[in-house]
Write an enzyme that holds these catalytic residues in place. Structure first.
Site, PDB file in Angstrom:
ATOM      1  N   HIS A  35       0.852  -1.205   0.000  1.00  0.00           N
ATOM      2  CA  HIS A  35       0.000   0.000   0.000  1.00  0.00           C
ATOM      3  C   HIS A  35       0.882   1.247   0.000  1.00  0.00           C
ATOM      4  CE1 HIS A  35      -3.060   2.897   1.173  1.00  0.00           C
ATOM      5  NE2 HIS A  35      -3.918   2.002   0.699  1.00  0.00           N
ATOM      6  N   ASP A  78      -8.012  -4.849  -0.929  1.00  0.00           N
ATOM      7  CA  ASP A  78      -8.426  -5.652  -2.085  1.00  0.00           C
ATOM      8  C   ASP A  78      -8.139  -7.136  -1.946  1.00  0.00           C
ATOM      9  OD1 ASP A  78      -7.335  -2.806  -3.704  1.00  0.00           O
ATOM     10  OD2 ASP A  78      -9.392  -3.544  -3.861  1.00  0.00           O
TER      11      ASP A  78
HETATM   12  C1  SDX Z   1      -5.758   0.549  -3.261  1.00  0.00           C
HETATM   13  O1  SDX Z   1      -3.986   5.000  -2.013  1.00  0.00           O
HETATM   14  C2  SDX Z   1      -4.937   4.339  -1.486  1.00  0.00           C
HETATM   15  O2  SDX Z   1      -5.407   4.625  -0.419  1.00  0.00           O
HETATM   16  C3  SDX Z   1      -5.457   3.176  -2.313  1.00  0.00           C
HETATM   17  C4  SDX Z   1      -6.561   2.338  -1.693  1.00  0.00           C
HETATM   18  C5  SDX Z   1      -7.835   3.127  -1.502  1.00  0.00           C
HETATM   19  O3  SDX Z   1      -8.623   2.731  -0.640  1.00  0.00           O
HETATM   20  O4  SDX Z   1      -8.094   4.062  -2.281  1.00  0.00           O
HETATM   21  O5  SDX Z   1      -6.149   1.834  -0.454  1.00  0.00           O
HETATM   22  C6  SDX Z   1      -6.925   1.166  -2.599  1.00  0.00           C
HETATM   23  O6  SDX Z   1      -5.408   0.952  -4.333  1.00  0.00           O
HETATM   24  C7  SDX Z   1      -5.005  -0.535  -2.534  1.00  0.00           C
HETATM   25  C8  SDX Z   1      -3.750  -1.044  -3.319  1.00  0.00           C
HETATM   26  C9  SDX Z   1      -4.224  -2.053  -4.361  1.00  0.00           C
HETATM   27  N1  SDX Z   1      -3.127  -2.429  -5.262  1.00  0.00           N
HETATM   28  C10 SDX Z   1      -2.577  -3.670  -5.187  1.00  0.00           C
HETATM   29  O7  SDX Z   1      -2.867  -4.521  -4.374  1.00  0.00           O
HETATM   30  C11 SDX Z   1      -1.557  -3.954  -6.289  1.00  0.00           C
HETATM   31  C12 SDX Z   1      -0.355  -4.662  -5.685  1.00  0.00           C
HETATM   32  N2  SDX Z   1       0.357  -3.691  -4.852  1.00  0.00           N
HETATM   33  C13 SDX Z   1       1.354  -2.912  -5.444  1.00  0.00           C
HETATM   34  O8  SDX Z   1       1.550  -2.874  -6.761  1.00  0.00           O
HETATM   35  C14 SDX Z   1       1.933  -1.815  -4.581  1.00  0.00           C
HETATM   36  O9  SDX Z   1       2.110  -2.305  -3.325  1.00  0.00           O
HETATM   37  C15 SDX Z   1       1.156  -0.525  -4.539  1.00  0.00           C
HETATM   38  C16 SDX Z   1       0.923   0.013  -5.914  1.00  0.00           C
HETATM   39  C17 SDX Z   1      -0.138  -0.702  -3.860  1.00  0.00           C
HETATM   40  C18 SDX Z   1       1.995   0.455  -3.742  1.00  0.00           C
HETATM   41  O10 SDX Z   1       3.115   0.657  -4.457  1.00  0.00           O
HETATM   42  P1  SDX Z   1       4.294   1.554  -3.881  1.00  0.00           P
HETATM   43  O11 SDX Z   1       4.042   2.037  -2.504  1.00  0.00           O
HETATM   44  O12 SDX Z   1       4.580   2.572  -4.922  1.00  0.00           O
HETATM   45  O13 SDX Z   1       5.420   0.515  -3.730  1.00  0.00           O
HETATM   46  P2  SDX Z   1       6.475   0.268  -4.844  1.00  0.00           P
HETATM   47  O14 SDX Z   1       5.762  -0.111  -6.110  1.00  0.00           O
HETATM   48  O15 SDX Z   1       7.409   1.427  -4.845  1.00  0.00           O
HETATM   49  O16 SDX Z   1       7.212  -1.043  -4.285  1.00  0.00           O
HETATM   50  C19 SDX Z   1       8.188  -0.957  -3.259  1.00  0.00           C
HETATM   51  C20 SDX Z   1       8.858  -2.322  -3.263  1.00  0.00           C
HETATM   52  C21 SDX Z   1       9.332  -2.720  -4.657  1.00  0.00           C
HETATM   53  O17 SDX Z   1      10.373  -3.664  -4.486  1.00  0.00           O
HETATM   54  P3  SDX Z   1      11.944  -3.106  -4.563  1.00  0.00           P
HETATM   55  O18 SDX Z   1      12.041  -2.265  -5.810  1.00  0.00           O
HETATM   56  O19 SDX Z   1      12.135  -2.305  -3.276  1.00  0.00           O
HETATM   57  O20 SDX Z   1      12.770  -4.379  -4.585  1.00  0.00           O
HETATM   58  O21 SDX Z   1       7.898  -3.317  -2.873  1.00  0.00           O
HETATM   59  C22 SDX Z   1       7.671  -4.209  -3.936  1.00  0.00           C
HETATM   60  C23 SDX Z   1       8.167  -3.504  -5.199  1.00  0.00           C
HETATM   61  O22 SDX Z   1       8.546  -4.437  -6.200  1.00  0.00           O
HETATM   62  N3  SDX Z   1       6.243  -4.448  -3.977  1.00  0.00           N
HETATM   63  C24 SDX Z   1       5.707  -5.652  -4.180  1.00  0.00           C
HETATM   64  C25 SDX Z   1       4.313  -5.451  -4.078  1.00  0.00           C
HETATM   65  N4  SDX Z   1       4.062  -4.152  -3.827  1.00  0.00           N
HETATM   66  C26 SDX Z   1       5.257  -3.533  -3.760  1.00  0.00           C
HETATM   67  N5  SDX Z   1       6.270  -6.850  -4.439  1.00  0.00           N
HETATM   68  C27 SDX Z   1       5.405  -7.883  -4.616  1.00  0.00           C
HETATM   69  N6  SDX Z   1       4.043  -7.772  -4.518  1.00  0.00           N
HETATM   70  C28 SDX Z   1       3.472  -6.578  -4.247  1.00  0.00           C
HETATM   71  N7  SDX Z   1       2.142  -6.473  -4.171  1.00  0.00           N
END
Ligand code: SDX
Length: 429
Positions: free
Chosen positions: A306, A363
């Site tokens: 998140h 989600d």
């Molecule tokens: C919602 O903003 C809100 O409030 C949103 C929400 C709402 O109510 O409106 O809460 C609803 O959108 C919830 C989120 C739903 N999305 C997902 O579940 C998709 C999967 N999650 C991600 O893609 C990710 O965690 C995000 C998009 C939610 C957050 O991304 P960030 O904070 O920008 O994190 P990042 O992409 O910069 O990742 C940081 C690290 C990376 O690894 P490194 O580069 O440090 O090695 O964490 C890893 C990412 O690869 N990572 C994940 C991951 N999420 C982040 N690795 C595996 N699986 C994941 N789900």
């Protein structure tokens, strides 16, 4: 005199006012930065940048706290309903009985669509993405309710808010009925919000759908838990579109488009896709997690992580419990729930996820409940949009009429070619 922070830029120093919120969140007010220094700030994705001051929702991502107008989400989940929560978010206080009944009656009054709107559904291919249909028809409402385009006072805002809240559910149900070749089922005059949605989705001309009251309660809770989440991607989109003076229909239609993305509201569909793919491939949790950690083909554990919660998402805990109750009530065992629970248990023990503070978000489990209720997989994000509608309306109203924000116009740092001359086509190449 507000507290300030001194910014030293070479031999120039300026004092930036510090803004402190009611929960002691602190911000540097850089409103005069460029005028005083020529500098702007740069913050890809705005993760360190506040776009506004807001009194609607408070989140503490480190502590897993979520409050709607100061009331903890756990108390809202236990005592409130989606429509009462919508009233609280939009108008700032829990409604009196009279205020609640007036709002509820307005939702009933406005729950039908103009008959000509029904023909819009005939023009969409049956396999149209439901979020595309939802956004298009929400926007089309501005053609049928031109008197709602200019909101001048509280009454016209209440009418517009009630119209959109009432109709978003009808649009979603009509879209589902049309996509499946089912006859349109009109809203029932006596059923309330969530039960009426299920009626419009699943009743037939020859047989009324009578959902288990526990299922209605579970879906109402899902909508309540999605009702607002401060400046998430789609709410910020609604505020930005509204900041140009665009009407409420156009602004929430833009919010639907932002929510559609798989990194945002589209994640609830992506979670079920992921679970079904793991099962179909006969993959073990261990094998799948290895792919995630190897970042093979960008595979992510959807429903985890998140932008703000770096601890548990309080909504996920409530939804998981509701999941278990609904499946027990229906005497259903959904292998996807068992798989989801195994993935969660594995991730919470795995350094990759723990180190990156990746926990289940709203989600991760919501799709399992929606499946149990019979909501088609393609409509999961539509359900998120229905739930988020009061939050978008509240955010739009606050941006427009409370903080009276200027049009949102971020700056940039240009990295393209420096000045050069035009080359005639016969001199190129
Ligand atoms: C919602 O903003 C809100 O409030 C949103 C929400 C709402 O109510 O409106 O809460 C609803 O959108 C919830 C989120 C739903 N999305 C997902 O579940 C998709 C999967 N999650 C991600 O893609 C990710 O965690 C995000 C998009 C939610 C957050 O991304 P960030 O904070 O920008 O994190 P990042 O992409 O910069 O990742 C940081 C690290 C990376 O690894 P490194 O580069 O440090 O090695 O964490 C890893 C990412 O690869 N990572 C994940 C991951 N999420 C982040 N690795 C595996 N699986 C994941 N789900």
């Amino acid at each position: 005199m507000p507290e300030t922070a001194r910014l030293q830029l070479g031999d120039k120093a300026i004092d930036l006012p510090i803004v402190v919120g009611t929960e002691n969140e602190r911000a540097l007010d850089i409103g005069a930065l460029r005028a005083q220094t020529g500098y702007i700030t740069l913050d890809e994705g705005y993760r360190n940048t506040g776009s506004c001051q807001s009194a609607i929702t408070f989140i503490d991502g480190e502590e897993g706290i979520l409050r709607y107008r100061g009331i903890p989400i756990e108390q809202m989940a236990e005592h409130s309903s989606f429509i009462e929560t919508a009233y609280l978010l939009i108008w700032g206080e829990l409604p009196t009985e009279n205020q609640f009944n007036t709002f509820s009656d307005l939702l009933t009054k406005h729950q039908n669509l103009h008959e000509d709107i029904r023909h819009h559904f005939d023009l969409f291919p049956s396999n149209s993405p439901p979020m595309a249909v939802l956004s298009a028809v929400l926007n089309a409402l501005s053609c049928f309710h031109p008197e709602m385009l200019e909101i001048e006072d509280d009454n016209s805002f209440q009418e517009a808010a009630a119209r959109i809240m009432a109709k978003v559910r009808t649009i979603a149900a009509y879209s589902y009925r049309h996509a499946n070749g089912f006859p349109t089922i009109y809203p029932h005059p006596d059923k309330k919000y969530t039960a009426n949605f299920l009626h419009m989705m699943f009743s037939q001309p020859y047989k009324e759908y009578e959902p288990d009251p526990e299922l209605v309660k579970a879906l109402d809770l899902i909508l309540l838990l999605h009702a607002d989440h401060e400046q998430n991607c789609s709410a910020s989109t609604v505020r930005m579109v509204g900041s140009s003076g665009a009407n409420l229909f156009a602004s929430v239609a833009a919010g639907v488009c932002a929510l559609w993305g798989p990194l945002h509201g589209g994640a609830n569909v992506a979670v079920v896709d992921m679970l079904e793919e793991i099962r179909a491939a006969g993959m073990s949790v261990k094998e799948f997690m290895q792919q995630v950690k190897n970042k093979k083909n960008g595979i992510r554990l959807m429903g985890f992580g998140h932008p703000v919660y770096k601890n548990f998402d309080p909504r996920s805990r409530i939804i998981k419990k509701t999941c278990e109750n609904v499946l027990a009530r229906l005497h259903l065992k959904d292998p996807l729930l068992e798989l989801a629970e195994e993935l969660e248990a594995t991730a919470l023990q795995d350094e990759y996820f723990v180190q990156r503070k990746l926990y289940p978000n709203v989600d991760f489990y919501s799709g399992v409940i929606l499946r149990a209720i019979g909501i088609p997989h393609s409509m999961f994000t539509v359900m998120f949009a229905i739930g988020r509608m009061p939050g978008w309306i509240a955010q739009w109203q606050e941006g427009r009429f409370v903080s009276k924000s200027r049009i949102h116009r971020p700056r940039q740092i240009y990295t393209g070619p420096t000045q050069r001359v035009y080359t005639p086509i016969d001199k190129r190449g």
